[in-house]
Design a protein around this motif. Sequence first.
Motif, PDB file in Angstrom:
ATOM      1  N   LEU A  18      22.631  53.831  59.567  1.00  0.00           N
ATOM      2  CA  LEU A  18      23.606  53.705  58.510  1.00  0.00           C
ATOM      3  C   LEU A  18      24.781  52.443  58.749  1.00  0.00           C
ATOM      4  O   LEU A  18      24.916  51.624  58.177  1.00  0.00           O
ATOM      5  N   GLU A  19      25.045  52.460  60.207  1.00  0.00           N
ATOM      6  CA  GLU A  19      25.934  51.362  60.455  1.00  0.00           C
ATOM      7  C   GLU A  19      25.077  50.156  60.928  1.00  0.00           C
ATOM      8  O   GLU A  19      25.777  48.998  60.923  1.00  0.00           O
ATOM      9  N   GLU A  20      23.994  50.283  61.277  1.00  0.00           N
ATOM     10  CA  GLU A  20      23.169  49.110  61.570  1.00  0.00           C
ATOM     11  C   GLU A  20      22.983  48.435  60.095  1.00  0.00           C
ATOM     12  O   GLU A  20      23.067  47.098  60.108  1.00  0.00           O
ATOM     13  N   ALA A  21      22.719  49.179  59.272  1.00  0.00           N
ATOM     14  CA  ALA A  21      22.509  48.438  57.774  1.00  0.00           C
ATOM     15  C   ALA A  21      23.631  47.911  57.603  1.00  0.00           C
ATOM     16  O   ALA A  21      23.606  46.700  56.989  1.00  0.00           O
TER      17      ALA A  21
ATOM     18  N   PRO B  35      32.245  45.942  62.810  1.00  0.00           N
ATOM     19  CA  PRO B  35      32.343  47.291  63.400  1.00  0.00           C
ATOM     20  C   PRO B  35      33.287  48.186  62.842  1.00  0.00           C
ATOM     21  O   PRO B  35      33.219  49.382  62.244  1.00  0.00           O
ATOM     22  N   TRP B  36      34.507  47.472  62.501  1.00  0.00           N
ATOM     23  CA  TRP B  36      35.622  48.269  61.994  1.00  0.00           C
ATOM     24  C   TRP B  36      35.251  48.460  60.375  1.00  0.00           C
ATOM     25  O   TRP B  36      35.555  49.891  60.069  1.00  0.00           O
ATOM     26  N   GLN B  37      34.680  47.694  59.638  1.00  0.00           N
ATOM     27  CA  GLN B  37      34.471  47.816  58.403  1.00  0.00           C
ATOM     28  C   GLN B  37      33.410  48.811  58.190  1.00  0.00           C
ATOM     29  O   GLN B  37      33.226  50.047  57.437  1.00  0.00           O
ATOM     30  N   ALA B  38      32.415  48.808  59.166  1.00  0.00           N
ATOM     31  CA  ALA B  38      31.112  50.193  59.077  1.00  0.00           C
ATOM     32  C   ALA B  38      31.828  51.248  59.515  1.00  0.00           C
ATOM     33  O   ALA B  38      31.261  52.364  58.803  1.00  0.00           O
TER      34      ALA B  38
END
Lengths: 385, 412
Positions: free
Chosen positions: B304-307, B315-318
């Motif tokens: 999910l974070e990779e997407a 990274p903060w937004q993810a």
Amino acid sequence: MADVLLQKVRKNYNPALLKDTLRNINLDIKDGDFIVFVGPSGCGKSTLLRMIAGLEDITDGDLMIGGKRVNDVPPSQRNIGMVFQSYALYPHMTVFENMAFGLKLKKMDKEEIRRRVVQAADVLGLEAFLERKPKALSGGQRQRVAIGRCIVQNPSVFLFDEPLSNLDAALRVKMRLEIAKLHRELNATIIYVTHDQVEAMTLADKICVLSPLAMNPQTESNLEQFGAPLELYNHPVNKFVAGFIGSPKMNFLNGVIESVSEDKCVVKLSEGELITACVDARRAQVGDKVTLGVRPEHLVKADSDKADGGKITCKVSVTENLGAEFFVYMDCGSSEVGSDFTVKSDCELDVRPGDNMEVGIPSTACYLFDEEGKAFPRTAVYKRS
Amino acid sequence: MAIVQPKSLKYRKAAAHVFMLFFLCLIMFPLLMIVAISFRQGNYSVGDVIPKLSTSTLDHWRLALGFDVKKLNRIPGSVVNFVNADDGKVQMYVSTQEDDSFRAFVSDAFDPDDVKKVESLDDAVEVSSDFNVEQIDSEKLADADSAFALCKTLAHKIVVKVGDGDSSARYLIDKNDKDGTSYGIYKETITPPPFPVLRWLWNSVKVAFITSFLIICLSTTSAYAFARMKFAGKNTILNGMLIFQMFPAVLALVAIYALFDKIGEYIPWLGLNTHGGLILSYMGGIALHIWTIKGYFETIDASLEEAAAIDGATPWQAFRLILLPLSVPILAVVFILAFIATVAEVPVASVLLLDMDELTLAVGAQQYLYPQNYLWGDFAAAAVLSGLPITIVFLLAQRWLVGGLTAGGVKG
């Protein structure tokens, strides 16, 4: 739209152990190509894709997208889109929000976002589901949302990581066709990872076969062959590719070279049978150990006039009747892998487990590999019917 | 439960239910007990589990909530005399031998008709008298009988206020006295709340909210690092945190005291006797929360974070836009746990907080229990009160304690 160029790419997850996952990968992917990475589990095909996406760093070598070196460029600036095996949809967002997420982060105009999302939804047949959450979608719909999330970004390279492996068989066929259609419509560069033979053979413009380095740690590169699907099928460069491409697997028989000529070679199998193969084996010596390969679907009845290469006799252990196809699994003394020898026939054969069956081998259907597994050039290609 | 079960299971199930009910009653009993004590008269730990309505009192609660408690104490050995004054008015002569606060007083002249309206202490027509007299002039009492009769027919209760301002005291003179022979005199005693319980409650709530919020902030970010990032010594740190958490904070009280004493020299609002210091000391106990949240983060597919990263998220937004919204249930759990722990914490708070007004409720409530006098009733009311914010926070947080947030995101 962009070319993707990999030069001497190496990946090592744990430098302390000196165990490479990928070594010396050179690929030249042209704009608009549909490339499929295949290989057994652990060969690093997903890793290679993730390196292109920027989700893994590249230990050595260069990665160029659109002529620009992007080794140190973060994923979002590589202008790529990726579809994950697990879909990776944002569960707390609706389909619309999922597709609009990247555009919103780019601070794009709201109207433009809506236009793009609706357009992508239109292409993928998702208009009716825009307000739903992923939870309320079927597997195929979720996969389409994941694709839609890429499309709206308008990337120059699409990356697919085993996108269909979570779908059931019927849906997989349907989605496969849709992806083929999508490729035609978008005309984008697509890199696609799969372990499914059929997907690879049907979708790819070119297939890239990778082997696990753990299997052969000293090898120079684990990129085994890169070429069009039929080239890999008809002219595999080595035994690994020959064994990997094609289903069921190619039969391998141990033998030694009996005689060699310009376009023919006679091989004496370990059980004594003599098989003539249409192979140029002049770089080998008489008496060299070789492996004869023949695909299950190319085997014919012993009394057929196509069986000009020779015959072998084996004991049947299991038969499978799929209606359209008929498989016979046999024990063969010459066989390299265990004692398996498989025959695939279009018509039903009158054999039972325990029977001895004589099988004919067409000389043009033979592949020959030297002791290192390297293929000898074939002088003819077997045509069925 | 579609598994077919043998018949004997039914009885075992029933037995298990009975046991569970019994067990529930057992663990609910102390709570019921403390609620009962808070409504009982007097400050005793023994008595009815369910107080009778006639004998129950709200006095403990009044004290806890910051109200005065007024009581009427009968003054024994008192004599009341009514004397005729001019214009048909009446004067009241009261004398007693046994209360030192006054020996006797003579009230102003008042109209007996006014007195009859007196029903209770508060809405009484007060016949004030601002002087004490040592001796009552016996001549004045000569005419007493007729006035007494007059008053007796009209007034049930008469309130007399003696003195002015803070030193004033009110006396209730009740003709419906048990003795029946004379008027009974009751002195009103006012007990002010001995401790600022509401203030303590506010302190507790304030400290608990800020602590829980900061704990959430710290533990989610560190749990994210532990769950998603690769760095040297990750496992050592994780295990180390857990091991250090195994030593109770009580063991380090001296160190904590000295530490905050020193900190206070440089940063006064983090020193001893400040809520800032207390909150800072509570921030040390987040290892378990980190483990809890880390475990939850690990159940969320990293793709999910990779997407999100491919979609262009930092990274903060993810973390904020993808991971946090999916982690709301565990954040609610951790918030509640941290809140409860903070509200109930005593040892550290009792060492760090010194002023009466700065105490938290858990520490302050113990002020009711000093060896000479265990004020169980008042303590019980304060204890029940301290459960209030926890209950409210739990009820509010309950709407976030939902499952299935991550459903549909990835192929399970």
